[in-house]
Design a protein around this motif. Structure first.
Motif, PDB file in Angstrom:
ATOM      1  N   GLU A 130       0.830  -1.050   0.041  1.00 57.65           N
ATOM      2  CA  GLU A 130       0.112   0.069   0.055  1.00 57.65           C
ATOM      3  C   GLU A 130       0.568   1.251  -0.093  1.00 57.65           C
ATOM      4  N   THR A 131       1.959   1.296   0.532  1.00 60.78           N
ATOM      5  CA  THR A 131       2.652   2.427   0.758  1.00 60.78           C
ATOM      6  C   THR A 131       3.418   2.565  -0.475  1.00 60.78           C
ATOM      7  N   GLU A 132       3.952   1.695  -1.184  1.00 57.61           N
ATOM      8  CA  GLU A 132       4.453   1.675  -2.579  1.00 57.61           C
ATOM      9  C   GLU A 132       3.598   2.299  -3.731  1.00 57.61           C
ATOM     10  N   ILE A 133       2.364   2.023  -3.559  1.00 57.30           N
ATOM     11  CA  ILE A 133       1.525   2.474  -4.327  1.00 57.30           C
ATOM     12  C   ILE A 133       0.980   3.838  -3.935  1.00 57.30           C
ATOM     13  N   SER A 134       0.885   4.128  -2.846  1.00 54.25           N
ATOM     14  CA  SER A 134       0.646   5.510  -2.485  1.00 54.25           C
ATOM     15  C   SER A 134       1.570   6.222  -3.023  1.00 54.25           C
ATOM     16  N   ARG A 135       2.920   5.971  -2.583  1.00 56.77           N
ATOM     17  CA  ARG A 135       4.071   6.921  -3.148  1.00 56.77           C
ATOM     18  C   ARG A 135       3.700   7.106  -4.687  1.00 56.77           C
ATOM     19  N   LYS A 136       3.557   6.253  -5.476  1.00 58.87           N
ATOM     20  CA  LYS A 136       3.149   6.493  -6.738  1.00 58.87           C
ATOM     21  C   LYS A 136       2.175   7.420  -7.168  1.00 58.87           C
ATOM     22  N   TYR A 137       1.237   7.057  -6.443  1.00 59.79           N
ATOM     23  CA  TYR A 137      -0.147   8.211  -6.693  1.00 59.79           C
ATOM     24  C   TYR A 137       0.351   9.692  -6.336  1.00 59.79           C
ATOM     25  N   GLU A 182      -1.127  -0.562 -12.218  1.00 59.77           N
ATOM     26  CA  GLU A 182      -1.960  -1.771 -12.346  1.00 59.77           C
ATOM     27  C   GLU A 182      -1.369  -3.096 -11.599  1.00 59.77           C
ATOM     28  N   LYS A 183      -0.377  -3.543 -11.953  1.00 55.25           N
ATOM     29  CA  LYS A 183       0.331  -4.738 -11.488  1.00 55.25           C
ATOM     30  C   LYS A 183       0.290  -4.870 -10.027  1.00 55.25           C
ATOM     31  N   ASP A 184       0.626  -3.574  -9.435  1.00 58.06           N
ATOM     32  CA  ASP A 184       0.781  -3.455  -8.023  1.00 58.06           C
ATOM     33  C   ASP A 184      -0.660  -3.669  -7.339  1.00 58.06           C
ATOM     34  N   ILE A 185      -1.678  -2.983  -8.016  1.00 62.32           N
ATOM     35  CA  ILE A 185      -2.893  -3.061  -7.385  1.00 62.32           C
ATOM     36  C   ILE A 185      -3.596  -4.537  -7.425  1.00 62.32           C
ATOM     37  N   ILE A 186      -3.271  -5.167  -8.594  1.00 58.86           N
ATOM     38  CA  ILE A 186      -3.805  -6.623  -8.793  1.00 58.86           C
ATOM     39  C   ILE A 186      -3.062  -7.443  -7.699  1.00 58.86           C
ATOM     40  N   ALA A 187      -1.615  -7.230  -7.422  1.00 63.41           N
ATOM     41  CA  ALA A 187      -1.156  -8.048  -6.552  1.00 63.41           C
ATOM     42  C   ALA A 187      -1.461  -7.839  -5.166  1.00 63.41           C
TER      43      ALA A 187
END
Length: 556
Positions: A130-137, A182-187
Motif C-alpha cells: 500500500e505504501t509503494e502504491i501510495s508513493r506512486k499516486y 495496475e500490476k501493483d494493485i492486482i497483486a
C-alpha cells in the motif's frame, strides 16, 4: 412436604441467579481488565499512526512514507495478538457481558481483532504494498503537451476548455497513472483476498463489509433499489447532458467521449445549467465562509483549522481528508483550497467530518469515541457540503443578493438533482466493480470497468481503448470497499435534513441556527459508537435508514 419442596426450588433458583450474577461479574471484570490494558497500548500507537500519516500526506517524501508505514504496522500488529483475541472470544462466547457499554466495546474489539488474526508478516507485506502504491499516486503528475499537471489543473482543463484536443490530452494524460500502478494493485487485491480467506471469508470485499457492521446482501439490495429508482430519471438527464455537449462542442452525440463531461470520472454533475457557481466564490475565502457558518450553528471549528493544512504545495496529497489524531480534540483537515465552488463544497464537507470527531463525548471509552459507522460521518459531511450550491445558503452567507438567489434558484435545484443522480450512478460502478474484482481478480478488469461505466453511467468507451482506467481511481487501491458508504451517507444526509426541517427549524439554509448544532451534538456526535449505526439513526430521526427522503429530494 410441599413447603419443603417450595423452599428447595427457591434455593435452586437463588443458587442459579447467584451463579449467573457471579459469572456476569467475573466476565465483565475480565473485560474491563482487558480494555484497560488494551487502551494503555493502543492510544499512543493510534496517535503516532495518525501523526505520521498526516506528515507523510503533507510532504510526500519517501522517508516520511516509510515512517508512516512503520507506525501503521505497529498499530495493526496489536490486533494480530492471538492470545488477546482468544481472551475476547471466550468472553464473547460466554454471553455473560450485559452492561451495554461493555457489550458494545466487546463487539467492536472482537471484529477488530478478528480481521487481523493472521501472520504479522502478511500485514507487513500488505502495508508495504500500500505504501509503494501510495508513493506512486502522490508523485504522479499528468504530462500534457510537455507540462506536468496536478489533478486540480487537469480538472480545470476538463471543466473549462472548449478545445477537444486539449480535453482528450488532459483526460488521457491523467489516465497514464493506470499502467504505473495496475500490476501493483492486482497483486494487492490477491494479497487482501488471501488474508480474507485465511480468516474464513469468501473474499476481501465480503470481509470488509461484515467487519464494519454491514451485511453485503443488504448493501447490494439498497443499491439495487437505488438503481431502479434512478435509472429512468438519469437516462433522461443523460440525454439532456448529451444534447448540451453536442451543441457546445459542435459534434454529433455519437462522437461524445468521457473527456467531454467536465471531470475525470463523470462522478460529478457537469455544468449544463446556466449557473456559474465558481464566479460567486472567485473573490471569497472558502475557509472563512465555512468557519463563519459552523460557528453560526454552534459548532466552532477554529481549533480544527488551527492545526489543518489547507493549501497546495509540492509533493502534498492532492485530495482532501479529515483526521482525528487522538480522539481528544486534535482534529485536522488536509485540503488544496482554491476560490471556487468545488473547494467550497470540499471544505464544508471535510469540516463536517471534523465537527463529528471534535464534538464527541470524551467521557466515553476510547473505542466508543468514534462514529457509529464511517457512513454516518459521511452523512454529516455530505449534508453540509451540499450547501455550497444552495442559493438560500449563499444568500444567508452574503455571497449573493436576494435577487440573485431568486434568479438562479430553479437552475441551482436542477443542478443539485443532477449532481445527486450522476453521483448515484457513479457509485454503482465503484461498488459493483470492486465486488466483482475481489470475487475474481483474474478476469479482464479493463473490460469489466468499461462494462460497468457503459451500463450505469451511459458513457461510450473510446474506440479500441484497452488500458487499466480502473486503476486511476485511488480509492480502489488505497481505500478499498468503501465507496458505497458515500452513497449511504447521502441517503442519511437527506434523512437528517428532513428531520431537521420537520422538527428543528424551518430555516432551510441552516445558517445561524444554533439549534441545529445542538441537535447534532446530542443525537449524532456525542453518542459516538455507543449504538450500532441503524440504532443510532433510529434514535436520532425516529426511523431506521431509508431511501425515501433521498428520493423525495432528488428523484420524485
Amino acid at each position: 412436604m410441599k413447603k419443603q419442596n417450595l423452599l428447595n426450588v427457591m434455593a435452586v433458583v437463588l443458587l442459579l441467579f447467584s451463579s449467573c450474577t457471579s459469572e456476569q461479574e467475573r466476565m465483565e471484570n475480565r473485560l474491563k481488565k482487558f480494555i484497560a490494558g488494551y487502551e494503555k497500548i493502543i492510544i499512543p500507537l493510534y496517535r503516532e499512526m495518525a501523526l505520521t500519516s498526516w506528515n507523510a500526506n503533507i510532504t510526500g517524501k519517501d522517508e516520511d512514507l516509510v515512517i508512516s508505514e512503520k507506525a501503521s504496522f505497529e498499530f495493526s500488529k496489536v490486533y494480530s495478538d492471538a492470545a488477546a483475541f482468544n481472551d475476547l472470544k471466550e468472553i464473547k462466547e460466554s454471553g455473560a457481558v450485559k452492561d451495554p457499554l461493555l457489550a458494545r466495546q466487546l463487539d467492536l474489539l472482537y471484529d477488530a481483532y478478528l480481521g487481523n488474526q493472521i501472520d504479522t508478516s502478511l500485514i507487513s507485506q500488505r502495508l508495504k504494498m500500500e505504501t509503494e502504491i501510495s508513493r506512486k499516486y502522490l508523485n504522479f503528475r499528468a504530462k500534457v503537451n510537455g507540462k506536468d499537471l496536478s489533478d486540480n489543473e487537469v480538472e480545470n482543463i476538463l471543466r473549462n476548455s472548449r478545445n477537444i484536443r486539449e480535453l482528450k490530452d488532459a483526460w488521457e494524460g491523467h489516465k497514464m497513472i493506470g499502467p504505473v500502478v495496475e500490476k501493483d494493485i492486482i497483486a494487492l487485491v490477491k494479497h487482501r483476498n488471501l488474508i480474507a480467506t485465511l480468516l474464513g471469508f469468501s473474499n476481501f470485499h465480503e470481509m470488509s463489509l461484515k467487519l464494519s457492521g454491514q451485511d453485503p446482501s443488504e448493501v447490494t439490495a439498497v443499491l439495487d433499489e437505488l438503481d431502479n429508482l434512478t435509472r429512468d430519471g438519469f437516462a433522461q438527464l443523460k440525454s439532456d447532458i448529451d444534447n448540451y455537449f453536442s451543441k457546445l462542442y459542435k459534434i454529433r452525440i455519437s462522437e461524445l467521449r468521457p473527456w467531454h463531461y467536465q471531470n475525470r470520472y463523470f462522478q460529478e454533475a457537469p455544468d449544463i445549467y446556466p449557473v456559474d457557481f465558481d464566479k460567486y466564490y472567485a473573490d471569497q475565502d472558502p475557509v472563512k465562509l465555512a468557519a463563519a457558518f459552523y460557528d453560526g450553528i454552534g459548532l466552532n471549528v477554529d481549533a480544527i483549522l488551527a492545526k489543518s493544512d489547507l493549501y497546495e504545495k509540492p509533493g502534498k496529497n492532492q485530495h482532501a481528508f479529515c483526521t482525528d489524531i487522538d480522539r481528544e480534540g486534535d482534529v485536522r483537515t488536509l485540503n488544496n483550497i482554491r476560490p471556487d465552488s468545488y473547494w467550497m463544497n470540499t471544505i464544508l464537507h471535510e469540516l463536517g467530518h471534523g465537527v463529528y470527531s471534535y464534538y464527541n463525548d470524551r467521557i466515553l471509552p476510547f473505542t466508543l469515541r468514534d462514529a457509529a459507522h464511517s457512513f454516518t460521518t459521511e452523512a454529516i459531511a455530505n449534508m453540509f457540503g451540499r450547501l455550497a450550491r444552495d442559493p438560500l445558503w449563499m444568500q444567508k452567507m452574503g455571497t449573493i443578493t436576494r435577487e440573485e438567489a431568486a434568479v438562479i434558484s430553479e437552475n441551482a435545484h436542477k443542478s443539485l438533482r443532477l449532481e445527486m443522480l450522476v453521483f448515484s450512478r457513479w457509485v454503482q460502478v465503484m461498488y459493483r466493480f470492486e465486488k466483482s474484482m475481489y470475487e475474481n481478480s483474474d478476469q479482464d478488469l479493463n473490460r469489466l470497468w468499461w462494462d460497468m461505466v457503459e451500463k450505469y453511467q451511459l458513457l461510450s468507451k473510446p474506440d479500441g481503448r484497452n488500458l487499466p482506467d480502473w486503476a486511476t481511481k485511488i480509492h480502489i487501491a488505497l481505500y478499498p470497499c468503501y465507496y458505497h458508504n458515500y452513497l449511504l451517507g447521502e441517503l442519511l444526509a437527506s434523512q437528517l435534513y428532513g428531520y431537521i426541517e420537520a422538527n428543528i427549524t424551518d430555516n432551510l439554509s441552516l445558517a445561524g441556527e444554533k439549534t441545529v448544532g445542538t441537535y447534532l451534538k446530542e443525537k449524532v456526535f456525542m453518542p459516538g459508537a455507543r449504538y450500532p449505526w441503524n440504532e443510532m439513526i433510529e434514535k436520532a430521526t425516529g426511523e431506521k435508514l431509508t431511501a425515501k427522503y433521498y428520493a423525495r429530494q432528488f428523484v420524485e
